[in-house]
Design a protein around this motif. Structure first.
Motif, PDB file in Angstrom:
ATOM      1  N   ASP A   7     -17.396 -46.848  -1.389  1.00 49.57           N
ATOM      2  CA  ASP A   7     -18.822 -47.678  -0.411  1.00 49.57           C
ATOM      3  C   ASP A   7     -19.228 -48.734  -1.039  1.00 49.57           C
ATOM      4  OD1 ASP A   7     -20.174 -47.610   1.752  1.00 49.57           O
ATOM      5  OD2 ASP A   7     -21.339 -46.348   1.367  1.00 49.57           O
ATOM      6  N   PRO A   8     -19.222 -49.903  -0.477  1.00 48.99           N
ATOM      7  CA  PRO A   8     -19.125 -51.213  -1.394  1.00 48.99           C
ATOM      8  C   PRO A   8     -20.728 -51.700  -0.868  1.00 48.99           C
ATOM      9  CG  PRO A   8     -17.466 -51.570   0.048  1.00 48.99           C
ATOM     10  CD  PRO A   8     -17.740 -50.286   0.378  1.00 48.99           C
ATOM     11  N   GLY A   9     -21.796 -52.026  -1.563  1.00 45.41           N
ATOM     12  CA  GLY A   9     -22.379 -51.990  -1.254  1.00 45.41           C
ATOM     13  C   GLY A   9     -23.384 -53.254  -2.156  1.00 45.41           C
ATOM     14  N   GLN A  11     -26.804 -54.102  -3.082  1.00 42.59           N
ATOM     15  CA  GLN A  11     -27.631 -53.219  -4.419  1.00 42.59           C
ATOM     16  C   GLN A  11     -26.879 -51.478  -4.855  1.00 42.59           C
ATOM     17  OE1 GLN A  11     -31.359 -52.606  -2.302  1.00 42.59           O
ATOM     18  NE2 GLN A  11     -31.222 -54.534  -1.760  1.00 42.59           N
ATOM     19  N   THR A  12     -26.579 -50.859  -3.812  1.00 44.10           N
ATOM     20  CA  THR A  12     -25.557 -49.809  -5.074  1.00 44.10           C
ATOM     21  C   THR A  12     -24.301 -49.690  -3.458  1.00 44.10           C
ATOM     22  OG1 THR A  12     -28.733 -48.735  -4.598  1.00 44.10           O
ATOM     23  CG2 THR A  12     -26.061 -47.526  -4.429  1.00 44.10           C
ATOM     24  N   THR A  13     -23.699 -49.291  -5.009  1.00 45.16           N
ATOM     25  CA  THR A  13     -22.002 -48.644  -4.307  1.00 45.16           C
ATOM     26  C   THR A  13     -21.665 -47.456  -5.290  1.00 45.16           C
ATOM     27  OG1 THR A  13     -21.427 -51.414  -4.553  1.00 45.16           O
ATOM     28  CG2 THR A  13     -19.651 -49.542  -4.832  1.00 45.16           C
ATOM     29  N   GLY A  14     -21.261 -46.839  -4.096  1.00 48.35           N
ATOM     30  CA  GLY A  14     -20.753 -45.224  -4.044  1.00 48.35           C
ATOM     31  C   GLY A  14     -19.845 -45.381  -4.848  1.00 48.35           C
ATOM     32  N   PHE A  15     -18.626 -44.412  -5.516  1.00 48.73           N
ATOM     33  CA  PHE A  15     -17.702 -43.934  -5.936  1.00 48.73           C
ATOM     34  C   PHE A  15     -17.650 -42.224  -5.937  1.00 48.73           C
ATOM     35  CE2 PHE A  15     -19.879 -43.740  -9.828  1.00 48.73           C
ATOM     36  CZ  PHE A  15     -19.306 -42.463 -10.204  1.00 48.73           C
ATOM     37  N   GLY A  16     -16.708 -42.007  -5.388  1.00 44.43           N
ATOM     38  CA  GLY A  16     -16.044 -41.175  -5.316  1.00 44.43           C
ATOM     39  C   GLY A  16     -14.299 -40.449  -5.872  1.00 44.43           C
ATOM     40  N   VAL A  17     -14.325 -40.019  -6.872  1.00 39.46           N
ATOM     41  CA  VAL A  17     -12.580 -39.335  -6.914  1.00 39.46           C
ATOM     42  C   VAL A  17     -12.465 -37.738  -6.558  1.00 39.46           C
ATOM     43  CG1 VAL A  17     -11.444 -38.787  -8.573  1.00 39.46           C
ATOM     44  CG2 VAL A  17     -13.288 -41.105  -8.761  1.00 39.46           C
ATOM     45  N   GLU A  69     -14.574 -48.976   1.998  1.00 44.86           N
ATOM     46  CA  GLU A  69     -15.569 -49.675   3.716  1.00 44.86           C
ATOM     47  C   GLU A  69     -14.388 -50.565   3.904  1.00 44.86           C
ATOM     48  OE1 GLU A  69     -18.392 -47.229   5.104  1.00 44.86           O
ATOM     49  OE2 GLU A  69     -19.137 -48.559   4.838  1.00 44.86           O
ATOM     50  N   ILE A  70     -14.272 -51.180   5.224  1.00 46.59           N
ATOM     51  CA  ILE A  70     -14.470 -52.324   5.350  1.00 46.59           C
ATOM     52  C   ILE A  70     -15.664 -52.531   6.231  1.00 46.59           C
ATOM     53  CG2 ILE A  70     -13.400 -53.974   7.782  1.00 46.59           C
ATOM     54  CD1 ILE A  70     -10.848 -51.974   6.936  1.00 46.59           C
ATOM     55  N   VAL A  71     -16.241 -53.468   5.689  1.00 47.62           N
ATOM     56  CA  VAL A  71     -17.587 -54.984   6.357  1.00 47.62           C
ATOM     57  C   VAL A  71     -17.695 -54.434   7.205  1.00 47.62           C
ATOM     58  CG1 VAL A  71     -19.017 -56.403   5.522  1.00 47.62           C
ATOM     59  CG2 VAL A  71     -17.874 -55.242   4.124  1.00 47.62           C
ATOM     60  N   PHE A  72     -18.862 -54.226   8.367  1.00 47.31           N
ATOM     61  CA  PHE A  72     -19.311 -54.508   9.595  1.00 47.31           C
ATOM     62  C   PHE A  72     -19.774 -55.858   9.532  1.00 47.31           C
ATOM     63  CE2 PHE A  72     -21.919 -51.615   7.769  1.00 47.31           C
ATOM     64  CZ  PHE A  72     -22.913 -51.882   8.520  1.00 47.31           C
ATOM     65  N   VAL A  73     -19.144 -56.367  10.751  1.00 46.40           N
ATOM     66  CA  VAL A  73     -20.132 -57.255  10.782  1.00 46.40           C
ATOM     67  C   VAL A  73     -22.170 -56.663  11.973  1.00 46.40           C
ATOM     68  CG1 VAL A  73     -20.896 -59.525  12.365  1.00 46.40           C
ATOM     69  CG2 VAL A  73     -19.052 -58.878  11.642  1.00 46.40           C
ATOM     70  N   ASN A  74     -23.023 -57.485  10.610  1.00 41.89           N
ATOM     71  CA  ASN A  74     -24.376 -56.695  11.166  1.00 41.89           C
ATOM     72  C   ASN A  74     -25.029 -57.808  11.759  1.00 41.89           C
ATOM     73  OD1 ASN A  74     -24.874 -54.751   9.436  1.00 41.89           O
ATOM     74  ND2 ASN A  74     -25.017 -56.158   7.744  1.00 41.89           N
ATOM     75  N   VAL A  75     -26.615 -57.851  12.598  1.00 40.82           N
ATOM     76  CA  VAL A  75     -26.973 -58.305  13.338  1.00 40.82           C
ATOM     77  C   VAL A  75     -26.911 -59.984  12.214  1.00 40.82           C
ATOM     78  CG1 VAL A  75     -28.869 -58.724  14.424  1.00 40.82           C
ATOM     79  CG2 VAL A  75     -27.504 -56.150  14.138  1.00 40.82           C
TER      80      VAL A  75
END
Length: 182
Positions: A7-9, A11-17, A69-75
């Motif tokens: 889950d890219p970000g 500031q904080t990127t999550g990972f799960g295995v 996760e695919i990036v969605f377009v923000n405001v």
């Protein structure tokens, strides 16, 4: 099959295995990679932390495939561009290690995990906890990453069968050697 969800970000990127064996899902690991200790204006350093962090996770857990996760377009278009760069660093770290990468939208992940495309973070966390039989709730970013791995465990097999049954070819017009376009 071992699946790494990201889950890219910025500031904080999550990972799960998770390990997927037929219809069984087993939790392996989850966590976050943070760049909050770096100055907000130092984008290259933050991208480097993400790239190296994903590379370390990939090396430690040796997944067979990854889902992002695919990036969605923000405001805010600037926030979307920054998120896209963080996602690019993550995907590059994955493919550099030879992993194939599946991509899912937040809607697809929420439908696969919670059964409802507009589920909230708390609902995703609870369903991930139940599906993986965890003793407690994972963090929000880690839960989304685990949700992406679960989504690929369910949808990835069906998509692979569809791809094998139909002949899909890459468009080549406007492309140059090694797939580069100019």
């Amino acid at each position: 099959m071992r699946i790494l969800g990201i889950d890219p970000g910025l500031q904080t990127t999550g990972f799960g295995v998770v390990d997927c064996d037929a219809s069984s899902l087993d939790y392996v690991a989850s966590g976050t990679i943070t760049t909050t200790h770096l100055p907000r204006g130092d984008l290259p350093a933050r991208l480097k932390v993400l790239f190296e962090g994903i590379g370390e996770v990939r090396a430690r857990y040796a997944p067979d495939v990854a889902s992002v996760e695919i990036v969605f377009v923000n405001v805010n278009p600037q926030a979307t561009l920054l998120l896209g760069q963080a996602r690019g660093a993550c995907v590059t770290a994955l493919v550099t290690g030879g992993l194939s990468v599946a991509e899912y939208t937040p809607l697809q992940m929420k439908q696969a995990v919670a059964g409802y495309g507009k589920a909230g973070k708390a609902e995703v966390q609870e369903m991930v906890k139940r599906l993986l039989k965890l003793p407690g709730l994972p963090g929000k970013d880690a839960a989304d990453a685990l949700g992406l791995a679960i989504t690929h465990a369910h949808a990835g097999q069906a998509m692979a069968r569809i791809a094998a049954a139909t002949q899909t070819t890459r468009r080549t017009s406007g492309m140059y050697k090694a797939g580069r376009t100019y």
